[in-house]
Enzyme design. Structure first.
Site, PDB file in Angstrom:
ATOM      1  N   LYS A 169      13.785   4.957   2.957  1.00 57.60           N
ATOM      2  CA  LYS A 169      14.886   5.328   2.066  1.00 57.60           C
ATOM      3  C   LYS A 169      15.543   6.633   2.531  1.00 57.60           C
ATOM      4  O   LYS A 169      15.153   7.183   3.553  1.00 57.60           O
ATOM      5  CB  LYS A 169      14.372   5.433   0.624  1.00 57.60           C
ATOM      6  CG  LYS A 169      13.654   4.152   0.138  1.00 57.60           C
ATOM      7  CD  LYS A 169      14.608   3.008  -0.128  1.00 57.60           C
ATOM      8  CE  LYS A 169      13.982   1.627  -0.258  1.00 57.60           C
ATOM      9  NZ  LYS A 169      13.078   1.406  -1.372  1.00 57.60           N
TER      10      LYS A 169
HETATM   11  C1  LIG Z   1      12.241   0.445  -2.227  1.00 53.70           C
HETATM   12  C2  LIG Z   1      12.720  -0.227  -3.463  1.00 53.70           C
HETATM   13  C3  LIG Z   1      12.031  -0.180  -4.690  1.00 53.70           C
HETATM   14  C4  LIG Z   1      10.618   0.310  -4.835  1.00 53.70           C
HETATM   15  O1  LIG Z   1      10.373   1.537  -4.330  1.00 53.70           O
HETATM   16  P1  LIG Z   1       8.885   1.936  -3.850  1.00 53.70           P
HETATM   17  O2  LIG Z   1       9.026   3.420  -3.734  1.00 53.70           O
HETATM   18  O3  LIG Z   1       8.657   1.278  -2.538  1.00 53.70           O
HETATM   19  O4  LIG Z   1       7.933   1.526  -4.887  1.00 53.70           O
HETATM   20  C5  LIG Z   1      12.629  -0.725  -5.810  1.00 53.70           C
HETATM   21  N1  LIG Z   1      13.819  -1.319  -5.747  1.00 53.70           N
HETATM   22  C6  LIG Z   1      14.502  -1.425  -4.585  1.00 53.70           C
HETATM   23  C7  LIG Z   1      15.832  -2.102  -4.589  1.00 53.70           C
HETATM   24  C8  LIG Z   1      13.962  -0.902  -3.403  1.00 53.70           C
HETATM   25  O5  LIG Z   1      14.617  -1.045  -2.250  1.00 53.70           O
END
Ligand SMILES: *Cc1c(COP(=O)(O)O)cnc(C)c1O
Length: 386
Positions: free
Chosen positions: A180
């Site tokens: 991210k």
């Molecule tokens: C990455 C992601 C999540 C979850 O995040 P984590 O930190 O991996 O638990 C939720 N929704 C979307 C759309 C994502 O891309």
């Protein structure tokens, strides 16, 4: 292999983490508050509460907004599993919403069709960093008294009508997974404008212990009270130190992501076998978490999986975002089936995400472009060229 995404860790990040390791607090110390304040200020929200993952953020948001058994939550099927799974964690039912034709974000007409007297919330996803039409989401939410939880795991730094995503709905969630925009290894956050909800979120991440009582603890009192069921969803000081250090570079990371996607858009604009992602106008800003392309598999004479294998074999770490959630076997067992979201199902057959991350060099970008251009039907069958 050039991966589809990866973190950028510099010396200053390493130093921030090392300093915290040598400090009095490894968890729940000063870095948590500092990171929360920095994040709230970055997205323009009153309050930020950090938790152990984006998934925990979704769970906390749904729970604290009072969603539970008997309730339905509208979620786009074109998302990561967590958007829907968190509904199940609170005992609610995720109801899958189709994608816009030729698009990745949810179709609000389909959302409207799927509203029932049990529908209590909607969780739009700013897919790849493309802001959804929040005015339309809020109009629908108002009409049917729905809570709005934005899943902004892809959208740190994105803007809707000149405003950063993060303060525009009941709650907004972020993820700090390494792919991210900024990372804490694992981590997530909820932002909100509501002080009462923020307090309940803090309580939820700490076993449901009343944080007011806990604060008195600092005044040499032992008293605590668990007034609701909560979890251990805390984010450590070590991670928050990393997050703080990363967040300082968020604008630079985003600028580089935009630069790379501009290069992609220009290089690919003449390729008839690709449909490129939407570029933002009208005060909206794309956060470019992903660069998802749609393949014209007929024109190419290749399936998406053919292209996937071929690009991977050439060192281009493409990925598929996502298999529609409702097609997963667990959700089939709960009653979802093919045909529930036809647009997303068709989209899924044709999509690939190309590598995109701030540390990509121009050379890597050119390698990706060159490999994608060589998919051209003419180029792939040199014997047939005129
Ligand atoms: C990455 C992601 C999540 C979850 O995040 P984590 O930190 O991996 O638990 C939720 N929704 C979307 C759309 C994502 O891309």
């Amino acid at each position: 292999m050039i991966p589809y995404g990866r973190q950028s860790i510099d010396q200053d990040d390493i130093q921030a983490v090392t300093e915290t390791l040598q400090s009095a607090y490894l968890t729940t110390g000063p870095k948590v508050k500092e990171f929360e304040q920095a994040l709230a200020s970055y997205v323009g929200a009153q309050h930020a509460v950090v938790v152990s993952s984006g998934t925990a953020a979704l769970h906390a948001a749904y729970a604290v907004l009072g969603l539970g058994p008997g309730d339905e939550i509208l979620v786009p099927t074109m998302s990561f599993l967590a958007t829907a799974n968190a509904a199940l964690y609170v005992g609610a039912k995720p109801v899958f919403v189709d994608s816009l034709p030729n698009g990745f974000v949810l179709d609000l007409k389909d959302a409207r069709r799927k509203i029932t007297p049990r529908t209590k919330a909607i969780a739009p996803v700013h897919f790849a960093g493309e802001p959804v039409d929040l005015d339309a989401v809020h109009a629908l939410a108002k009409e049917f008294h729905l809570k709005v939880i934005e899943d902004a795991a892809h959208a740190l730094g994105a803007e809707y009508h000149h405003k950063r995503i993060g303060s525009l709905s009941d709650m907004t969630i972020f993820s700090f997974h390494p792919v991210k925009h900024v990372t804490t290894a694992e981590g997530g956050a909820i932002t909100t404008q509501d002080a009462v909800l923020a307090r309940r979120l803090q309580q939820f991440r700490h076993h449901g212990i009343d944080v007011g009582v806990n604060e008195r603890d600092a005044k040499q009192q032992w008293r605590y009270d668990m007034s609701d069921l909560g979890y251990n969803y805390r984010l450590s000081d070590i991670q928050c130190a990393l997050g703080l250090s990363q967040l300082k570079k968020a604008d630079r990371f985003l600028a580089r992501r935009s630069e790379i996607t501009n290069t992609y858009q220009k290089a690919f604009s003449s390729l008839s076998y690709l449909r490129l992602p939407n570029v933002m106008t009208d005060g909206n800003r794309h956060a470019w978490h992903l660069y998802p392309i749609q393949l014209d598999t007929k024109a190419l004479g290749l399936s998406r999986d053919d292209v996937f294998v071929r690009l991977r074999s050439r060192g281009i770490g493409v990925q598929v975002h996502y298999r529609p959630i409702h097609l997963n076997s667990y959700y089939s067992r709960l009653g979802s089936k093919k045909g529930d979201c036809p647009q997303a199902e068709t989209l899924f057959e044709n999509i690939l995400s190309l590598p995109l991350f701030p540390a990509m060099t121009d050379e890597m970008v050119q390698r990706v472009i060159s490999e994608v251009k060589q998919l051209a039907p003419m180029a792939s069958t040199p014997g047939k060229t005129a």
